[in-house]
Design an enzyme around this catalytic site. Structure first.
Site, PDB file in Angstrom:
ATOM      1  N   TRP A  17       0.801  -1.557   0.081  1.00 21.64           N
ATOM      2  CA  TRP A  17       0.342   0.105   0.527  1.00 21.64           C
ATOM      3  C   TRP A  17       0.597   1.116  -0.009  1.00 21.64           C
ATOM      4  O   TRP A  17       1.988   0.996   0.773  1.00 21.64           O
ATOM      5  CB  TRP A  17      -0.623   0.067   0.808  1.00 21.64           C
ATOM      6  CG  TRP A  17      -2.015   1.064   1.202  1.00 21.64           C
ATOM      7  CD1 TRP A  17      -1.826   2.272   2.047  1.00 21.64           C
ATOM      8  CD2 TRP A  17      -3.130   0.814   0.644  1.00 21.64           C
ATOM      9  NE1 TRP A  17      -3.073   2.931   1.370  1.00 21.64           N
ATOM     10  CE2 TRP A  17      -3.689   1.918   0.310  1.00 21.64           C
ATOM     11  CE3 TRP A  17      -3.757   0.176  -0.452  1.00 21.64           C
ATOM     12  CZ2 TRP A  17      -4.741   2.028  -0.101  1.00 21.64           C
ATOM     13  CZ3 TRP A  17      -5.218   1.174  -0.908  1.00 21.64           C
ATOM     14  CH2 TRP A  17      -6.002   1.319  -0.482  1.00 21.64           C
ATOM     15  N   HIS A  47      -0.241  -5.271   6.190  1.00 19.09           N
ATOM     16  CA  HIS A  47      -1.525  -5.252   5.549  1.00 19.09           C
ATOM     17  C   HIS A  47      -0.929  -5.447   4.220  1.00 19.09           C
ATOM     18  O   HIS A  47      -1.415  -4.388   3.343  1.00 19.09           O
ATOM     19  CB  HIS A  47      -2.459  -3.613   5.882  1.00 19.09           C
ATOM     20  CG  HIS A  47      -3.186  -3.627   7.161  1.00 19.09           C
ATOM     21  ND1 HIS A  47      -4.145  -3.890   7.617  1.00 19.09           N
ATOM     22  CD2 HIS A  47      -3.057  -3.602   8.126  1.00 19.09           C
ATOM     23  CE1 HIS A  47      -4.690  -3.815   8.528  1.00 19.09           C
ATOM     24  NE2 HIS A  47      -3.629  -3.487   8.849  1.00 19.09           N
ATOM     25  N   HIS A  51      -4.523 -10.395   3.272  1.00 18.95           N
ATOM     26  CA  HIS A  51      -4.689 -10.095   4.494  1.00 18.95           C
ATOM     27  C   HIS A  51      -6.209  -9.834   5.231  1.00 18.95           C
ATOM     28  O   HIS A  51      -6.610  -9.772   4.060  1.00 18.95           O
ATOM     29  CB  HIS A  51      -3.593  -8.916   4.338  1.00 18.95           C
ATOM     30  CG  HIS A  51      -3.690  -7.138   4.378  1.00 18.95           C
ATOM     31  ND1 HIS A  51      -3.731  -6.854   2.959  1.00 18.95           N
ATOM     32  CD2 HIS A  51      -4.941  -6.405   4.872  1.00 18.95           C
ATOM     33  CE1 HIS A  51      -4.437  -5.592   3.252  1.00 18.95           C
ATOM     34  NE2 HIS A  51      -5.113  -5.350   4.081  1.00 18.95           N
ATOM     35  N   ASP A  53      -8.698  -7.446   8.041  1.00 19.88           N
ATOM     36  CA  ASP A  53      -8.173  -6.309   8.275  1.00 19.88           C
ATOM     37  C   ASP A  53      -9.289  -6.697   9.465  1.00 19.88           C
ATOM     38  O   ASP A  53     -10.385  -7.147   9.482  1.00 19.88           O
ATOM     39  CB  ASP A  53      -9.216  -5.029   7.772  1.00 19.88           C
ATOM     40  CG  ASP A  53      -8.472  -3.921   6.808  1.00 19.88           C
ATOM     41  OD1 ASP A  53      -7.005  -4.649   7.051  1.00 19.88           O
ATOM     42  OD2 ASP A  53      -8.856  -3.593   5.974  1.00 19.88           O
ATOM     43  N   HIS A  57      -8.062  -2.255  13.310  1.00 22.33           N
ATOM     44  CA  HIS A  57      -7.263  -0.989  12.544  1.00 22.33           C
ATOM     45  C   HIS A  57      -8.288  -0.130  12.304  1.00 22.33           C
ATOM     46  O   HIS A  57      -7.298   0.696  12.539  1.00 22.33           O
ATOM     47  CB  HIS A  57      -7.858  -2.019  10.926  1.00 22.33           C
ATOM     48  CG  HIS A  57      -6.954  -1.310   9.565  1.00 22.33           C
ATOM     49  ND1 HIS A  57      -6.062  -0.796   9.771  1.00 22.33           N
ATOM     50  CD2 HIS A  57      -7.245  -1.552   8.831  1.00 22.33           C
ATOM     51  CE1 HIS A  57      -5.762  -0.118   8.587  1.00 22.33           C
ATOM     52  NE2 HIS A  57      -6.451  -0.862   7.422  1.00 22.33           N
ATOM     53  N   HIS A 159     -14.926   1.443   5.989  1.00 22.67           N
ATOM     54  CA  HIS A 159     -14.027   0.417   6.939  1.00 22.67           C
ATOM     55  C   HIS A 159     -14.713   0.919   8.247  1.00 22.67           C
ATOM     56  O   HIS A 159     -14.640  -0.378   8.893  1.00 22.67           O
ATOM     57  CB  HIS A 159     -12.745   0.591   7.198  1.00 22.67           C
ATOM     58  CG  HIS A 159     -12.316   0.097   6.285  1.00 22.67           C
ATOM     59  ND1 HIS A 159     -11.437   0.978   4.998  1.00 22.67           N
ATOM     60  CD2 HIS A 159     -10.606  -1.642   5.767  1.00 22.67           C
ATOM     61  CE1 HIS A 159     -10.551  -0.211   3.891  1.00 22.67           C
ATOM     62  NE2 HIS A 159     -10.060  -1.318   5.074  1.00 22.67           N
ATOM     63  N   GLU A 171      -8.479  -8.626   2.590  1.00 20.47           N
ATOM     64  CA  GLU A 171      -7.714  -7.229   0.878  1.00 20.47           C
ATOM     65  C   GLU A 171      -6.772  -8.019   0.128  1.00 20.47           C
ATOM     66  O   GLU A 171      -6.027  -8.621   0.636  1.00 20.47           O
ATOM     67  CB  GLU A 171      -7.398  -5.998   1.842  1.00 20.47           C
ATOM     68  CG  GLU A 171      -9.088  -5.370   2.099  1.00 20.47           C
ATOM     69  CD  GLU A 171      -8.680  -4.532   3.163  1.00 20.47           C
ATOM     70  OE1 GLU A 171      -9.175  -3.179   3.247  1.00 20.47           O
ATOM     71  OE2 GLU A 171      -7.465  -4.522   3.619  1.00 20.47           O
TER      72      GLU A 171
HETATM   73 ZN    ZN Z   1      -6.047  -4.073   5.176  1.00 22.14          ZN
END
Ligand code: ZN
Length: 213
Positions: A17, A47, A51, A53, A57, A159, A171
């Site tokens: 990310w 992440h 992975h 969440d 998170h 989220h 994700e």
């Molecule tokens: Zn994540």
């Protein structure tokens, strides 16, 4: 068909990310250099890649990854193929899974770029309305084929309500070889104490799923 592995292999070829630490694996001991065995030192974001969440998170005080309910992580799962070239709306999912279904994975055109080593900001994800619809419908696990369930730079409004209702997001799924239908899902994140999330091995089994020997 049996088991289908929908997990990306952890490697330097998977993009992190933007702003997060990339994956790095270095030999810690190396048999080809005379050591007794091979071991590695691994560094990565919690992440990274395929992975999960945990609620923590996005919610201080939320459930952590070591305490997730296995009843959500394992069980029947709908996989929906989302064909339109736009983010996912409630109308794209509402008629596509059995009532009461707790787990849903959504495959989009992201599956064409999930093996790409560069990060794409224009991936498809859930709209706020879709996240709300899933929450209200009792869905507790949602998985997508790119590195967020929310469109780029819109993480919080999607989220927070979903994870806040006890939801779990997966994700970075590799759904390129699976098609729409019903499956049996097993998603096992690493048990990181007090963790906000972590790498997750995710497997689908075609139905019927019978435990024999
Ligand atoms: Zn994540």
């Amino acid at each position: 068909m049996g088991w289908i592995d929908v997990t990306l292999a952890l490697s330097e070829n998977v993009p992190p990310w933007p702003g997060d630490p990339p994956f790095n694996r270095q030999p810690a001991s190396n048999m080809s250099a005379g050591d007794k065995c091979n071991t590695s030192r691994i560094e990565m974001s919690s992440h990274f890649g395929t992975h999960l969440d945990a609620p923590f998170h996005f919610l201080s005080g939320g459930q952590t990854v070591d305490n997730l309910d296995p009843d959500i992580l394992i069980g029947p799962c709908s996989l929906i193929e989302h064909k339109p070239d736009r983010h996912i709306e409630p109308r794209d999912i509402e008629d596509k899974m059995p009532e009461g279904r707790k787990r849903v994975l959504i495959k989009t055109r992201n599956s064409n770029i999930i093996h790409d080593s560069t990060f794409h900001e224009d991936f498809l994800a859930l709209t706020e309305d879709a996240a709300k619809w899933l929450t209200d419908a009792g869905v507790r696990l949602v998985g997508l084929d790119y590195f967020s369930i929310a469109p780029y730079k819109q993480g919080t409004p999607i989220h927070r309500p979903f994870l806040g209702a006890g939801g779990i997001a997966i994700e970075g799924l590799d759904l390129s070889d699976v098609s729409e239908g019903e499956y049996f899902l097993v998603a096992m994140p690493l048990k990181i104490k007090d963790g906000d999330g972590g790498p997750c091995r995710v497997m689908l089994h075609t139905l019927p799923f019978n435990v024999t020997a």
